[in-house]
Design an enzyme around this catalytic site. Structure first.
Site, PDB file in Angstrom:
ATOM      1  N   ASP A  73       0.862  -1.195   0.000  1.00 46.02           N
ATOM      2  CA  ASP A  73       0.000   0.000   0.000  1.00 46.02           C
ATOM      3  C   ASP A  73       0.894   1.240   0.000  1.00 46.02           C
ATOM      4  O   ASP A  73       2.114   1.139   0.231  1.00 46.02           O
ATOM      5  CB  ASP A  73      -0.883  -0.052   1.253  1.00 46.02           C
ATOM      6  CG  ASP A  73      -1.963   1.029   1.255  1.00 46.02           C
ATOM      7  OD1 ASP A  73      -2.346   1.514   0.164  1.00 46.02           O
ATOM      8  OD2 ASP A  73      -2.427   1.380   2.355  1.00 46.02           O
ATOM      9  N   GLU A 112       2.830   4.831  -3.995  1.00 44.07           N
ATOM     10  CA  GLU A 112       2.868   5.761  -5.160  1.00 44.07           C
ATOM     11  C   GLU A 112       4.217   6.455  -5.310  1.00 44.07           C
ATOM     12  O   GLU A 112       4.590   6.725  -6.463  1.00 44.07           O
ATOM     13  CB  GLU A 112       1.730   6.763  -5.031  1.00 44.07           C
ATOM     14  CG  GLU A 112       0.347   6.157  -5.232  1.00 44.07           C
ATOM     15  CD  GLU A 112      -0.078   5.231  -4.098  1.00 44.07           C
ATOM     16  OE1 GLU A 112       0.340   5.480  -2.954  1.00 44.07           O
ATOM     17  OE2 GLU A 112      -0.796   4.255  -4.373  1.00 44.07           O
ATOM     18  N   ASP A 131      -8.993   3.493  -2.958  1.00 42.32           N
ATOM     19  CA  ASP A 131     -10.026   3.945  -2.022  1.00 42.32           C
ATOM     20  C   ASP A 131     -11.278   4.439  -2.733  1.00 42.32           C
ATOM     21  O   ASP A 131     -11.499   5.644  -2.892  1.00 42.32           O
ATOM     22  CB  ASP A 131      -9.444   5.030  -1.112  1.00 42.32           C
ATOM     23  CG  ASP A 131      -8.299   4.487  -0.272  1.00 42.32           C
ATOM     24  OD1 ASP A 131      -8.236   3.251  -0.090  1.00 42.32           O
ATOM     25  OD2 ASP A 131      -7.469   5.284   0.188  1.00 42.32           O
TER      26      ASP A 131
HETATM   27  O1  MIG Z   1      -4.011   6.128   4.276  1.00 39.82           O
HETATM   28  O2  MIG Z   1      -3.876   0.905   5.546  1.00 39.82           O
HETATM   29  O3  MIG Z   1      -5.989   2.134   0.092  1.00 39.82           O
HETATM   30  O4  MIG Z   1      -7.064  -0.014   1.509  1.00 39.82           O
HETATM   31  O5  MIG Z   1      -7.076   0.146   4.306  1.00 39.82           O
HETATM   32  C1  MIG Z   1      -4.768   4.963   4.216  1.00 39.82           C
HETATM   33  C2  MIG Z   1      -5.026   1.677   5.636  1.00 39.82           C
HETATM   34  C3  MIG Z   1      -3.873   3.778   4.049  1.00 39.82           C
HETATM   35  C4  MIG Z   1      -5.046   2.997   2.098  1.00 39.82           C
HETATM   36  C5  MIG Z   1      -5.527   1.791   1.377  1.00 39.82           C
HETATM   37  C6  MIG Z   1      -6.604   1.126   2.192  1.00 39.82           C
HETATM   38  C7  MIG Z   1      -6.064   0.752   3.550  1.00 39.82           C
HETATM   39  C8  MIG Z   1      -5.566   2.005   4.252  1.00 39.82           C
HETATM   40  N1  MIG Z   1      -4.545   2.661   3.434  1.00 39.82           N
END
Ligand code: MIG
Length: 767
Positions: free
Chosen positions: A357, A360, A432
């Site tokens: 996650d 980017e 999201d």
């Molecule tokens: O700033 O890990 O897209 O699926 O649950 C949020 C917490 C960070 C973004 C991800 C989301 C995840 C969440 N993350």
């Protein structure tokens, strides 16, 4: 030009210097020696797929199909151009030219009249027009009547694509740095183009079978007993599921490679217990490494010099969940090795998959400094060039980590950020999204577009990540998701519960029905994954694959529809109405999957109550199914159910593929594969002998002959009982056609026969 099809074009500013290195393309791509002829004004290059004519003065490129159709040419007076660091290519808009693909992009299937930027972005709560999102795949297809082409801009710098936005003259692609390097593919249909692109950038490796099951996520499940309760509830309620997730709260203050010992005192034991119930777990990892004295990951990272730095040598600090962090430079080989070595942390605790996650990379403030330096595998660069590949290389490092720890197993890696070629490393979910109807549809368009862009293993958060999902919307979403390659429910912190049983009894029943259906369809889906590995053809296909000249499929209402393999047509529909408009392309006979009614092609208004998703099967199809199980690897009764749709004259070939579901031994002949040929005109079905040495648990095949006429010669046929045939259980208060008393009429022309599967011989059946 490329050995397997396509041209590579490079243009540099001053002295032409070719940048060979690319993260997107496979190593060892082979090229043919150019065969060209030359006249005073032109150079002409012909290959098996098409022709390139280069005007010499001024230089202009025009591409033609092998049948001589003009596919694309540079716009007179504009052509290729440099403006400062930007390099662009302008192409004449052709009559009726359409544009599809470009990866994870919102908007319409046909991208004409719009423009897009590639710059991986943490786009929380994006809307139907938001751009850019998390992934950059600078590859699109141009659709013409009876011809098709593809352009892949192989640049990891920020790039810009314009398909006639605010002009009626040109389409354009630009990159903000480096030289212009792009690939041009010539073909007739999107199949030709996706195959050539996949030859260049790779296909999706066959994933472990468990990752095809239903997956349940939440931000976050903790402590320990929440996870065990969750697992028990799935089993008690007989809602099949395979995977549970650890989102960021499993960590001690969001430090990767740590467990919060308060919340999870014994993760090994927990994962062991889950494993016994047939569950795998996947843990999230973020790239930011917390700056904290004595934290081993940070310390070894500093010692081994793996973090991103400023040009003056200071290590860059950015803020994310853990607070101030260092960021690994995943574009350096040594960083990936350092990262990979730490994955015994996860495998030792019994975690089976890794969820990448924030890659980017996302930092608070959203501006990772452009001047930071990256190794780019010994082609030193700044963040400007590394940004768009950062996420893919993190996913790659995680994959290498899991492979290092478990060399004989297929890894399961999930990622949010991506670049062209990501399919070789990870599955992708679309970030999201929001719990509204728009997102049900736009989420499917993202999946369809990714499929056109070589990325197969994709899905979105079922029910929507942000906001409260109304029960009927959840029903629709889980129905549609059951046909998506990656199938995971997920929801945001501080929102209502969003497990399939949290929306009331009706939604729970619908969820159970469709998740169970997904599991019954596993032989079909798994075989399609294998085909995707071999060819690059996606599992969810936009209708443009088969109907590129049919203007209906681009219409607003119908552009979300999709095919699964060659045989299923799925029409996602609104939660709120009983009547829905769908479009069934002419040229095939479509059969309602749930009641065997043949439905005329064209635009149709259908009554589809909330428990029924419009799912159609093309006449001639052979659908592979199995007994319902609670998790993908649970023992089944050994019977492969073939649903054969007789009638018409479309011959089909369907592949049945099976293996041990988890190891890489399938690469070494340890698989079982059969070709199944159906010829409805001659009324024959041939189930080919087995290829490969794996002993599949399927020993018997039970064939359901749908739409069988009375004149059938089948001797051993039996009438099918209601219990045998139901794809989903009736919810009778909603769906009278499913009620037991009506079932008999439904299945009037349905018979079944049973046969033993043999390895050595074909089975040939005449009916
Ligand atoms: O700033 O890990 O897209 O699926 O649950 C949020 C917490 C960070 C973004 C991800 C989301 C995840 C969440 N993350």
């Amino acid at each position: 030009n490329l050995k397997k099809g396509g041209f590579r074009i490079e243009a540099g500013k001053e002295t032409m210097h070719s940048e060979q290195f690319s993260y997107a393309t496979l190593p060892n791509v082979e090229f043919n020696k150019l065969q060209f002829s030359e006249t005073e004004n032109q150079i002409i290059i012909e290959t098996e797929e098409g022709k390139l004519i280069v005007e010499k003065n001024p230089i202009k490129l025009a591409f033609y199909s092998k049948t001589g159709i003009l596919l694309s040419k540079e716009e007179k007076g504009l052509g290729m151009a440099f403006h400062g660091d930007e390099v662009s290519c302008y192409r004449t808009l052709l009559e009726n030219e359409r544009f599809v693909g470009l990866g994870e992009k919102t908007g319409n299937l046909d991208r004409k009249g719009n423009c897009y930027i590639h710059w991986n972005t943490d786009q929380f709560a994006y809307g139907p027009e938001s751009d850019p999102l998390y992934a950059s795949i600078p590859f699109f297809q141009g659709i013409l009547e009876d011809a098709c082409y593809g352009i892949f801009l192989d640049s990891s710098y920020k790039s810009f694509f314009n398909f006639g936005a605010s002009n009626h003259r040109y389409s354009q692609f630009s990159t903000y740095g480096g030289t212009l390097r792009y690939y041009f593919f010539c073909g007739q249909t999107p199949y030709d183009i996706v195959k050539q692109y996949s030859d260049l950038t790779g296909t999706t490796a066959l994933p472990p079978k468990w990752s095809l099951g239903y997956q349940q996520c939440r931000y976050s499940y903790y402590p320990e007993h929440e996870i065990t309760n969750l697992a028990n509830t799935f089993r008690e309620k007989k809602i099949p599921a395979d995977v549970l997730y650890y989102d960021i709260h499993y960590m001690e203050r969001y430090k990767v490679f740590t467990w919060d010992n308060q919340k999870f005192p014994n993760p090994e034991k927990l994962n062991q217990t889950l494993e016994e119930k047939g569950f795998k777990t996947v843990a999230i990892v973020d790239p930011g490494v917390k700056i904290e004295d004595g934290y081993p990951c940070m310390q070894t990272g500093l010692d081994q010099d793996v973090f991103v730095k400023y040009p003056d040598g200071e290590v860059y600090r950015g803020e994310a969940w853990p607070g101030w962090c260092y960021f690994p430079d995943f574009t350096a080989e040594k960083t990936r090795v350092w990262w990979a070595k730490q994955f015994n942390f996860y495998t030792d605790s019994g975690v089976s998959g890794i969820w990448n996650d924030m890659n980017e990379p996302a930092v608070w403030g959203k501006h990772f400094p452009d001047i930071t330096l990256f190794n780019y595998d010994d082609n030193p660069s700044t963040h400007k060039k590394a940004h768009n590949v950062y996420g893919m290389l993190m996913a790659r490092a995680s994959k290498e980590g899991m492979e290092l720890q478990k060399p004989t197993e297929r890894p399961f890696i999930l990622t949010r950020a991506a670049f062209a070629g990501i399919q070789r490393f990870a599955a992708l979910w679309t970030g999201d999204n929001i719990a509204n109807t728009d997102h049900l549809f736009l989420g499917q368009r993202l999946i369809n577009s990714l499929g056109l862009s070589g990325v197969t293993f994709t899905g979105n958060d079922i029910g929507g990540f942000i906001g409260e999902c109304p029960p009927a919307l959840f029903s629709r979403w889980v129905q549609t998701g059951a046909f998506n390659p990656f199938f995971r429910g997920h929801s945001m912190i501080n929102s209502r519960d969003a497990e399939p049983w949290s929306f009331g009894e009706e939604t729970e029943e619908i969820s159970r029905n469709y998740i169970t259906l997904r599991y019954k369809l596993l032989p079909h889906l798994y075989s399609l994954f294998k085909l995707a590995e071999e060819t690059g053809i996606p599992i969810n296909k936009s209708l443009v694959f088969d109907y590129q000249n049919n203007s209906k499929i681009y219409e607003f209402r119908y552009q979300n529809q999709f095919l699964v393999g060659n045989e299923f047509l799925i029409c996602p529909v609104e939660p709120s109405h009983d009547l829905h408009k769908v479009y069934l392309p002419e040229g095939s006979t479509w059969v309602d999957f749930f009641n065997d009614a043949t439905v005329s092609a064209g635009e149709q208004v259908l009554e589809t109550k909330i428990d029924k998703l419009p799912v159609f099967v093309k006449q001639g199809a052979v659908i592979l199914m199995q007994e319902a199980v609670q998790y993908t690897t649970q023992n089944h009764n050994g019977v492969l159910y073939l649903h054969v749709y007789t009638g018409g004259n479309r011959t089909t070939e369907t592949v049945f593929y099976d293996d041990d579901s988890i190891s890489i031994n399938y690469k070494d002949n340890n698989f079982a594969k059969r070709f199944i040929q159906h010829n409805p005109a001659e009324k024959t079905l041939k189930i080919g002998k087995q290829i490969g040495a794996y002993k599949s648990a399927f020993h018997t095949v039970k064939i359901f002959w749908h739409l069988l006429s009375n004149s059938s010669k089948l001797k051993a046929q039996q009438e099918v009982s209601v219990e045998d045939f139901r794809f989903v259980e009736p919810i009778s208060h909603l769906d009278p056609w499913m009620a037991p008393e009506n079932n008999h009429t439904l299945i009037k022309n349905l018979m079944s026969t049973t046969h033993q599967l043999e390895n050595e011989n074909d089975i040939l059946i005449e009916y």
